[in-house]
Scaffold this active site. Sequence first.
Site, PDB file in Angstrom:
ATOM      1  N   CYS A  70      87.327  15.880 -85.328  1.00 24.16           N
ATOM      2  CA  CYS A  70      85.874  15.692 -85.357  1.00 24.16           C
ATOM      3  C   CYS A  70      85.230  16.322 -84.122  1.00 24.16           C
ATOM      4  O   CYS A  70      85.596  15.987 -82.983  1.00 24.16           O
ATOM      5  CB  CYS A  70      85.543  14.206 -85.409  1.00 24.16           C
ATOM      6  SG  CYS A  70      83.769  13.861 -85.301  1.00 24.16           S
ATOM      7  N   CYS A  73      83.476  13.662 -81.553  1.00 22.00           N
ATOM      8  CA  CYS A  73      84.229  12.729 -80.727  1.00 22.00           C
ATOM      9  C   CYS A  73      84.376  13.308 -79.317  1.00 22.00           C
ATOM     10  O   CYS A  73      84.276  14.526 -79.128  1.00 22.00           O
ATOM     11  CB  CYS A  73      85.616  12.485 -81.329  1.00 22.00           C
ATOM     12  SG  CYS A  73      85.603  11.472 -82.831  1.00 22.00           S
ATOM     13  N   HIS A 116      84.217   6.891 -83.505  1.00 12.41           N
ATOM     14  CA  HIS A 116      84.144   7.662 -84.743  1.00 12.41           C
ATOM     15  C   HIS A 116      83.979   6.773 -85.971  1.00 12.41           C
ATOM     16  O   HIS A 116      83.362   7.185 -86.962  1.00 12.41           O
ATOM     17  CB  HIS A 116      85.403   8.519 -84.891  1.00 12.41           C
ATOM     18  CG  HIS A 116      85.426   9.363 -86.123  1.00 12.41           C
ATOM     19  ND1 HIS A 116      84.816  10.597 -86.196  1.00 12.41           N
ATOM     20  CD2 HIS A 116      85.971   9.141 -87.357  1.00 12.41           C
ATOM     21  CE1 HIS A 116      84.993  11.114 -87.403  1.00 12.41           C
ATOM     22  NE2 HIS A 116      85.686  10.242 -88.124  1.00 12.41           N
ATOM     23  N   ASN A 156      70.939  11.005 -91.376  1.00 10.58           N
ATOM     24  CA  ASN A 156      71.531  11.017 -92.711  1.00 10.58           C
ATOM     25  C   ASN A 156      72.839  10.256 -92.628  1.00 10.58           C
ATOM     26  O   ASN A 156      73.681  10.568 -91.783  1.00 10.58           O
ATOM     27  CB  ASN A 156      71.823  12.443 -93.170  1.00 10.58           C
ATOM     28  CG  ASN A 156      70.565  13.293 -93.281  1.00 10.58           C
ATOM     29  OD1 ASN A 156      69.507  12.790 -93.632  1.00 10.58           O
ATOM     30  ND2 ASN A 156      70.688  14.572 -92.991  1.00 10.58           N
ATOM     31  N   HIS A 167      81.230  11.167 -88.225  1.00  9.22           N
ATOM     32  CA  HIS A 167      80.914  10.479 -86.974  1.00  9.22           C
ATOM     33  C   HIS A 167      79.463   9.984 -86.995  1.00  9.22           C
ATOM     34  O   HIS A 167      78.573  10.695 -87.473  1.00  9.22           O
ATOM     35  CB  HIS A 167      81.103  11.451 -85.803  1.00  9.22           C
ATOM     36  CG  HIS A 167      81.182  10.784 -84.473  1.00  9.22           C
ATOM     37  ND1 HIS A 167      82.368  10.581 -83.805  1.00  9.22           N
ATOM     38  CD2 HIS A 167      80.211  10.268 -83.680  1.00  9.22           C
ATOM     39  CE1 HIS A 167      82.131   9.986 -82.658  1.00  9.22           C
ATOM     40  NE2 HIS A 167      80.818   9.778 -82.555  1.00  9.22           N
ATOM     41  N   HIS A 169      75.954   9.788 -86.283  1.00  8.32           N
ATOM     42  CA  HIS A 169      75.058  10.690 -85.559  1.00  8.32           C
ATOM     43  C   HIS A 169      73.780  10.904 -86.355  1.00  8.32           C
ATOM     44  O   HIS A 169      73.714  10.611 -87.545  1.00  8.32           O
ATOM     45  CB  HIS A 169      75.733  12.046 -85.315  1.00  8.32           C
ATOM     46  CG  HIS A 169      75.863  12.897 -86.546  1.00  8.32           C
ATOM     47  ND1 HIS A 169      76.760  12.624 -87.556  1.00  8.32           N
ATOM     48  CD2 HIS A 169      75.181  14.011 -86.942  1.00  8.32           C
ATOM     49  CE1 HIS A 169      76.649  13.532 -88.506  1.00  8.32           C
ATOM     50  NE2 HIS A 169      75.693  14.379 -88.168  1.00  8.32           N
ATOM     51  N   GLN A 171      69.924  13.565 -86.163  1.00  7.42           N
ATOM     52  CA  GLN A 171      69.447  14.882 -85.767  1.00  7.42           C
ATOM     53  C   GLN A 171      67.986  14.808 -85.337  1.00  7.42           C
ATOM     54  O   GLN A 171      67.283  13.838 -85.636  1.00  7.42           O
ATOM     55  CB  GLN A 171      69.593  15.877 -86.924  1.00  7.42           C
ATOM     56  CG  GLN A 171      71.022  16.063 -87.392  1.00  7.42           C
ATOM     57  CD  GLN A 171      71.118  17.052 -88.540  1.00  7.42           C
ATOM     58  OE1 GLN A 171      70.853  18.242 -88.381  1.00  7.42           O
ATOM     59  NE2 GLN A 171      71.492  16.558 -89.711  1.00  7.42           N
TER      60      GLN A 171
END
Length: 353
Positions: A70, A73, A116, A156, A167, A169, A171
């Site tokens: 990933c 990470c 993660h 999302n 992971h 996250h 934007q």
Amino acid sequence: MKKTSTRLADGRELIYYDLRDDSVRAAVDRRPLERTVTTSEVRHDELLGDAVAVASHRQGRTYHPPADECPLCPSEGERLSEIPDSSYDVVVFENRFPSLAGDSGRCEVVCFTSDHHASFADLTEEQARLVLDAWTDRTSELSHLPSVEQVFCFENRGAEIGVTLGHPHGQIYAYPFTTPRTALMLRQVASHKEASGGENLFDAVLERELAGERVVLEGEHWVAFVPYAAHWPYEVHLYPKRRVPDLLALDEGARTEFPQVYLELLRRFDRIFGSGEPPTPYIAAWHQAPFGPLAEFDGVSRDDFALHLELFTIRRTSGKLKYLAGSESGMSVFINDVPPERAAERLREVASS
């Protein structure tokens, strides 16, 4: 909060946001990366009046890597990722495969935690507050870029939404124009202001919802409700009770209460379809006033806009998704299978323990 800005091997900016003031972020990106080349272009649709970002370089972006590869990470040993350090609280960096770049805006990735296997709903209130502070700081910084008119923070979550990195996250998109969705709201605000003799449309909507049956949860500073004309099966709008145009304008009381309310809301979303279901896929989207000129919206200023977050899922019932088919995709007329009143009732029923 401590903020540390650095650069990745290809020149992109990376920023650590730490809970501890004594955190030291001196790790260097050891990857042999060449500078990122983007082909982002914003094209105007003359018939609809909206815009399309054409970004062919995104075809090569990372797609569902295994967990041990990933890129979000922390780096560990010889396994090097987008984050050079071996740990972090919250990290923001320029997207390697941006939809918008240069004169066409900017795209950033926000990593909520180094874990993660967590999700936003698993964060502590302290961690969630740090994410809010990072969103606020990035909104401030990006709003000063010459090419940026609007800043959009969003998450999302889930493969069903189209997420390609598991992971936790989100934007941030910094657009060089006022987005079509926001423009529609501003036109409605302008029209209502003129027709009502000066009343603010956001205030009127919030007052009606507070008095109605679609409130999901309410605090001293925030209220979450299912809107009267919800587009999605389960859709919640989260508003500060005091109207502000953007994240920058939130007072300390609202900032302190936000993690409590938002984490509770996310945890309820994961309970909608029962304990045996996989985590609920969702989109969480902050709506902020544009930083660009509003001359085309008669009599409306930034202060007339109301900051709010929209949270919705494309899952309509257990094991079934809501697809945007002919009416939605072809004519932009949504058909909702779940009455908003029933959705609000369900979200009140599943209050997390």
